[in-house]
Design a protein around this motif. Structure first.
Motif, short mmCIF file in Angstrom:
data_model
loop_
_atom_site.label_atom_id
_atom_site.label_comp_id
_atom_site.label_asym_id
_atom_site.label_seq_id
_atom_site.Cartn_x
_atom_site.Cartn_y
_atom_site.Cartn_z
N PRO A 26 -1.35 8.38 -15.11
CA PRO A 26 -1.08 7.76 -13.80
C PRO A 26 0.03 6.71 -13.83
CG PRO A 26 -3.44 7.91 -14.20
CD PRO A 26 -2.78 8.29 -15.49
N THR A 27 0.00 5.84 -14.82
CA THR A 27 0.98 4.76 -14.87
C THR A 27 2.40 5.31 -15.01
OG1 THR A 27 -0.64 3.25 -15.84
CG2 THR A 27 1.68 2.66 -16.07
N LEU A 29 2.22 10.55 -3.70
CA LEU A 29 1.15 9.65 -4.06
C LEU A 29 0.55 9.03 -2.80
CD1 LEU A 29 2.59 7.77 -7.19
CD2 LEU A 29 1.45 9.99 -7.03
N LEU A 30 -0.75 8.76 -2.87
CA LEU A 30 -1.48 8.24 -1.71
C LEU A 30 -2.03 6.84 -2.00
CD1 LEU A 30 -3.61 11.39 -0.81
CD2 LEU A 30 -1.48 10.64 0.30
N GLY A 31 -1.86 5.96 -1.02
CA GLY A 31 -2.49 4.65 -1.08
C GLY A 31 -3.79 4.67 -0.29
N PRO A 32 -4.53 3.56 -0.26
CA PRO A 32 -5.80 3.50 0.47
C PRO A 32 -5.67 3.86 1.95
CG PRO A 32 -5.59 1.61 -0.98
CD PRO A 32 -4.27 2.31 -1.01
N ALA A 33 -4.62 3.38 2.61
CA ALA A 33 -4.43 3.70 4.03
C ALA A 33 -4.17 5.19 4.24
CB ALA A 33 -3.27 2.88 4.61
N ASP A 34 -3.44 5.79 3.31
CA ASP A 34 -3.17 7.22 3.41
C ASP A 34 -4.46 8.03 3.25
OD1 ASP A 34 -0.33 6.75 3.48
OD2 ASP A 34 -0.41 6.45 1.32
N LEU A 35 -5.29 7.63 2.30
CA LEU A 35 -6.56 8.33 2.10
C LEU A 35 -7.45 8.23 3.33
CD1 LEU A 35 -7.40 7.31 -1.59
CD2 LEU A 35 -6.99 9.63 -0.75
N PRO A 80 4.75 1.87 -8.59
CA PRO A 80 3.70 1.36 -9.46
C PRO A 80 2.50 0.81 -8.71
CG PRO A 80 5.58 -0.13 -9.42
CD PRO A 80 6.01 1.12 -8.73
N GLU A 81 2.72 0.41 -7.46
CA GLU A 81 1.62 -0.14 -6.66
C GLU A 81 0.59 0.90 -6.29
OE1 GLU A 81 4.55 1.53 -3.72
OE2 GLU A 81 4.65 0.42 -5.62
N MET A 82 0.88 2.17 -6.50
CA MET A 82 -0.06 3.23 -6.16
C MET A 82 -1.15 3.43 -7.22
SD MET A 82 0.54 4.41 -3.21
CE MET A 82 1.75 4.80 -1.95
N VAL A 83 -1.03 2.78 -8.36
CA VAL A 83 -2.08 2.87 -9.36
C VAL A 83 -3.28 2.05 -8.90
CG1 VAL A 83 -2.71 2.42 -11.77
CG2 VAL A 83 -0.39 3.16 -11.20
N THR A 84 -4.45 2.65 -8.90
CA THR A 84 -5.67 1.99 -8.42
C THR A 84 -6.16 0.98 -9.46
OG1 THR A 84 -7.16 3.63 -9.40
CG2 THR A 84 -6.27 4.10 -7.19
#
Length: 294
Positions: free
Chosen positions: A176-177, A143-149, A186-190
């Protein structure tokens, strides 16, 4: 135990391996076995939480498991039980210092250290290929977070570090959830309820290390592991409390065709970008979502 007899072809094979002095053959048989674990009647009826049936031997604590209900009853006298596979046991293993006693007190008994349990239940990627050569190199994802993207699309990064997991093991999770929850992220859900996934075909299996270990150095040594992590890390090669194989990588090069995929709240997958291994560049994809996997 006097009078004991195998009750299935599986136990007959296990007994033959022990009699022939071939423990490796016995361990191979146990890899795909189902085990009966003694529980109280209240636990079997759902009135209380099941607890681990343990025994002390040689100054160690062992979880008792049996290859048949008859074997369990012959030793413990328990009439009720729950069934678990080896990999299910590994996903929730309670203590790296404990061992697994398979059929204790019977001629087909196998005491397994926690490190042996881990390697039987969750072989490395390279070992998986040896066991099933036709499976080919697996697809993995993270899973990717904003910084990863930003690192991938903004800075053009084409290497990845950290934890990834076997895509096949989560193919059945379509929202997704639920996916983020299963992976303990769970923090990876936009904010709009989706998750972004980096997905690629692994190359160089030795680079994808199975994270055998524990929460401290002593526990890590108990499983003959190599990594120490924070809770809820179990350390037997699986995402905590899930039958999902995970790997730890350090700067591995993404393979040609790697994708960034958005899994939407509706359960649709949308390819957002594709990696070109020849140029080392990411190319954005504009397309309408479709139901199911890409």
């Amino acid at each position: 135990m006097g009078g004991w007899k195998p009750v299935s072809p599986f136990e007959e094979q296990l007994h033959a391996a022990v009699t022939a002095g071939e423990p490796a053959r016995g361990l191979a048989l146990l890899r795909d076995a189902d085990f009966a674990l003694p529980v109280t009647e209240a636990a079997a009826a759902g009135r209380e939480q099941p607890v681990w049936a343990t025994m002390d031997s040689g100054g160690r604590t062992w979880v008792a498991a049996f290859t048949s209900v008859e074997a369990m009853r012959a030793i413990t006298g328990f009439a009720t039980y729950r069934v678990s596979s080896l990999v299910e046991l590994a996903s929730v293993w309670p203590n790296p210092h404990w061992g697994l006693a398979v059929n204790p007190g019977l001629p087909i008994g196998f005491p397994l250290e926690s490190g042996t349990l881990a390697r039987l239940a969750v072989p490395t990627m390279a070992q998986d290929l040896v066991l099933d050569p036709a499976s080919g190199l697996p697809v993995v994802q993270k899973l990717l977070g904003p910084a990863d993207l930003h690192a991938l699309l903004g800075d053009g990064e084409n290497r990845v570090s950290g934890y990834c997991h076997h895509a096949l093991d989560v193919a059945h999770i379509a929202t997704p959830t639920l996916l983020a929850r299963a992976l303990g992220q769970p923090e990876m859900v936009t904010p709009d309820g989706s998750v972004n996934i980096l997905r690629w075909r692994a190359a160089g299996p030795a680079l994808y290390r199975t994270p055998y270990g524990a929460l401290d150095e002593e526990g890590m040594a108990a499983v003959a592991g190599w990594v120490v992590e924070e809770p809820p890390f179990v350390g037997l090669g699986l995402v905590p409390s899930q039958v999902i194989r995970e790997y730890k990588v350090d700067g591995v090069l993404l393979t040609h065709g790697a994708q960034i995929v958005e899994l939407t709240v509706e359960g649709a997958e949308m390819r957002r970008a594709v990696h070109d291994g020849d140029t080392g560049r990411w190319f954005l994809v504009q397309r309408r979502p479709r139901e199911g996997t890409a």
